[in-house]
Design a protein around this motif. Structure first.
Motif, PDB file in Angstrom:
ATOM      1  N   ARG A  29       0.813  -1.220   0.000  1.00 34.83           N
ATOM      2  CA  ARG A  29       0.000   0.000   0.000  1.00 34.83           C
ATOM      3  C   ARG A  29       0.848   1.273   0.000  1.00 34.83           C
ATOM      4  N   TRP A  30       2.144   1.135   0.213  1.00 33.39           N
ATOM      5  CA  TRP A  30       3.030   2.298   0.251  1.00 33.39           C
ATOM      6  C   TRP A  30       3.062   3.006  -1.098  1.00 33.39           C
ATOM      7  N   ARG A  31       3.346   4.292  -1.042  1.00 32.55           N
ATOM      8  CA  ARG A  31       3.607   5.039  -2.267  1.00 32.55           C
ATOM      9  C   ARG A  31       4.924   4.551  -2.856  1.00 32.55           C
ATOM     10  N   ARG A  32       5.060   4.705  -4.150  1.00 34.88           N
ATOM     11  CA  ARG A  32       6.261   4.236  -4.850  1.00 34.88           C
ATOM     12  C   ARG A  32       7.537   4.840  -4.260  1.00 34.88           C
ATOM     13  N   ASP A  33       7.525   6.149  -3.966  1.00 36.80           N
ATOM     14  CA  ASP A  33       8.745   6.774  -3.447  1.00 36.80           C
ATOM     15  C   ASP A  33       9.143   6.191  -2.090  1.00 36.80           C
ATOM     16  N   TRP A  34       8.189   5.755  -1.281  1.00 39.97           N
ATOM     17  CA  TRP A  34       8.508   5.108  -0.004  1.00 39.97           C
ATOM     18  C   TRP A  34       9.209   3.779  -0.249  1.00 39.97           C
ATOM     19  N   LYS A  35       8.719   3.035  -1.248  1.00 39.35           N
ATOM     20  CA  LYS A  35       9.346   1.747  -1.579  1.00 39.35           C
ATOM     21  C   LYS A  35      10.785   1.966  -2.052  1.00 39.35           C
ATOM     22  N   ILE A  36      10.980   2.961  -2.903  1.00 35.05           N
ATOM     23  CA  ILE A  36      12.321   3.263  -3.405  1.00 35.05           C
ATOM     24  C   ILE A  36      13.239   3.677  -2.255  1.00 35.05           C
ATOM     25  N   ASN A  37      12.731   4.502  -1.345  1.00 35.30           N
ATOM     26  CA  ASN A  37      13.533   4.900  -0.183  1.00 35.30           C
ATOM     27  C   ASN A  37      13.917   3.690   0.666  1.00 35.30           C
ATOM     28  N   GLN A  38      13.004   2.749   0.837  1.00 34.49           N
ATOM     29  CA  GLN A  38      13.289   1.540   1.611  1.00 34.49           C
ATOM     30  C   GLN A  38      14.426   0.752   0.961  1.00 34.49           C
ATOM     31  N   ILE A  39      14.366   0.603  -0.354  1.00 36.49           N
ATOM     32  CA  ILE A  39      15.413  -0.113  -1.086  1.00 36.49           C
ATOM     33  C   ILE A  39      16.746   0.619  -0.941  1.00 36.49           C
ATOM     34  N   GLU A  40      16.742   1.918  -1.219  1.00 40.15           N
ATOM     35  CA  GLU A  40      17.994   2.678  -1.290  1.00 40.15           C
ATOM     36  C   GLU A  40      18.645   2.898   0.069  1.00 40.15           C
ATOM     37  N   ARG A  41      17.893   2.779   1.147  1.00 38.06           N
ATOM     38  CA  ARG A  41      18.490   2.905   2.472  1.00 38.06           C
ATOM     39  C   ARG A  41      19.512   1.792   2.709  1.00 38.06           C
ATOM     40  N   ASP A  42      19.199   0.576   2.284  1.00 34.43           N
ATOM     41  CA  ASP A  42      20.096  -0.571   2.493  1.00 34.43           C
ATOM     42  C   ASP A  42      20.861  -0.982   1.234  1.00 34.43           C
ATOM     43  N   ASN A  43      20.383  -0.583   0.074  1.00 34.15           N
ATOM     44  CA  ASN A  43      20.958  -1.039  -1.192  1.00 34.15           C
ATOM     45  C   ASN A  43      20.951   0.132  -2.187  1.00 34.15           C
ATOM     46  N   PRO A  44      21.785   1.151  -1.939  1.00 32.23           N
ATOM     47  CA  PRO A  44      21.725   2.374  -2.741  1.00 32.23           C
ATOM     48  C   PRO A  44      22.041   2.185  -4.218  1.00 32.23           C
ATOM     49  N   HIS A  45      22.740   1.109  -4.569  1.00 27.92           N
ATOM     50  CA  HIS A  45      23.104   0.877  -5.970  1.00 27.92           C
ATOM     51  C   HIS A  45      22.213  -0.161  -6.648  1.00 27.92           C
ATOM     52  N   TRP A  46      21.147  -0.552  -5.968  1.00 30.80           N
ATOM     53  CA  TRP A  46      20.176  -1.509  -6.508  1.00 30.80           C
ATOM     54  C   TRP A  46      20.856  -2.799  -6.966  1.00 30.80           C
ATOM     55  N   GLU A  47      21.825  -3.269  -6.194  1.00 33.61           N
ATOM     56  CA  GLU A  47      22.505  -4.519  -6.536  1.00 33.61           C
ATOM     57  C   GLU A  47      21.565  -5.697  -6.346  1.00 33.61           C
ATOM     58  N   ASP A  48      21.730  -6.721  -7.176  1.00 41.41           N
ATOM     59  CA  ASP A  48      20.951  -7.945  -7.022  1.00 41.41           C
ATOM     60  C   ASP A  48      21.530  -8.716  -5.834  1.00 41.41           C
ATOM     61  N   LEU A  49      20.725  -8.920  -4.812  1.00 41.81           N
ATOM     62  CA  LEU A  49      21.166  -9.547  -3.564  1.00 41.81           C
ATOM     63  C   LEU A  49      21.090 -11.070  -3.596  1.00 41.81           C
ATOM     64  N   TYR A  50      20.583 -11.629  -4.676  1.00 45.89           N
ATOM     65  CA  TYR A  50      20.336 -13.072  -4.735  1.00 45.89           C
ATOM     66  C   TYR A  50      21.598 -13.899  -4.481  1.00 45.89           C
ATOM     67  N   ASP A  51      22.694 -13.602  -5.173  1.00 50.36           N
ATOM     68  CA  ASP A  51      23.914 -14.396  -5.018  1.00 50.36           C
ATOM     69  C   ASP A  51      24.443 -14.350  -3.590  1.00 50.36           C
ATOM     70  N   GLY A  52      24.221 -13.257  -2.893  1.00 50.76           N
ATOM     71  CA  GLY A  52      24.670 -13.125  -1.512  1.00 50.76           C
ATOM     72  C   GLY A  52      23.919 -14.009  -0.537  1.00 50.76           C
ATOM     73  N   LEU A  53      22.799 -14.580  -0.961  1.00 52.75           N
ATOM     74  CA  LEU A  53      22.037 -15.473  -0.100  1.00 52.75           C
ATOM     75  C   LEU A  53      22.749 -16.793   0.154  1.00 52.75           C
ATOM     76  N   PHE A  54      23.726 -17.109  -0.674  1.00 52.99           N
ATOM     77  CA  PHE A  54      24.412 -18.405  -0.593  1.00 52.99           C
ATOM     78  C   PHE A  54      25.678 -18.364   0.227  1.00 52.99           C
ATOM     79  N   GLY A  55      26.112 -17.179   0.672  1.00 52.61           N
ATOM     80  CA  GLY A  55      27.397 -17.101   1.331  1.00 52.61           C
ATOM     81  C   GLY A  55      27.363 -16.684   2.721  1.00 52.61           C
TER      82      GLY A  55
END
Length: 95
Positions: free
Chosen positions: A69-95
């Protein structure tokens, strides 16, 4: 058991998808390989850009519903707070 709320993106500032699962690796693999018909397959949303862990399914379900239900800019802020470069975190799940 852990439960996860996650955000996938088609690209930086692209199409976003929010989901919830109890098996993050399996679920993201399904999205990445287009194994399940639906929104992510139609829109090419495959990059894991954010996730959080919850101890109870009810918590994760409520958080997913809330985030959808969040506004789009809130979602983007949530992402960029922890992942400012929008890196794919999938590979990091294995290590």
């Amino acid at each position: 058991m852990a439960y996860y709320v996650y955000i996938l993106a088609s690209q930086e500032n692209g199409t976003l998808y929010i989901g919830m699962t109890n098996d993050l690796v399996r679920r993201i693999h399904e999205h990445r390989e287009s194994l399940v018909d639906g929104f992510t397959k139609r829109h090419g949303v495959k990059s894991l850009v954010y996730f959080e862990t919850h101890d109870r399914a009810a918590e994760a379900i409520q958080r997913e519903k809330s985030m959808k239900r969040w506004r789009r800019d809130w979602k983007i802020n949530q992402i960029e707070r922890d992942n400012p470069h929008w890196e794919d975190l999938y590979d990091g799940l294995f290590g």
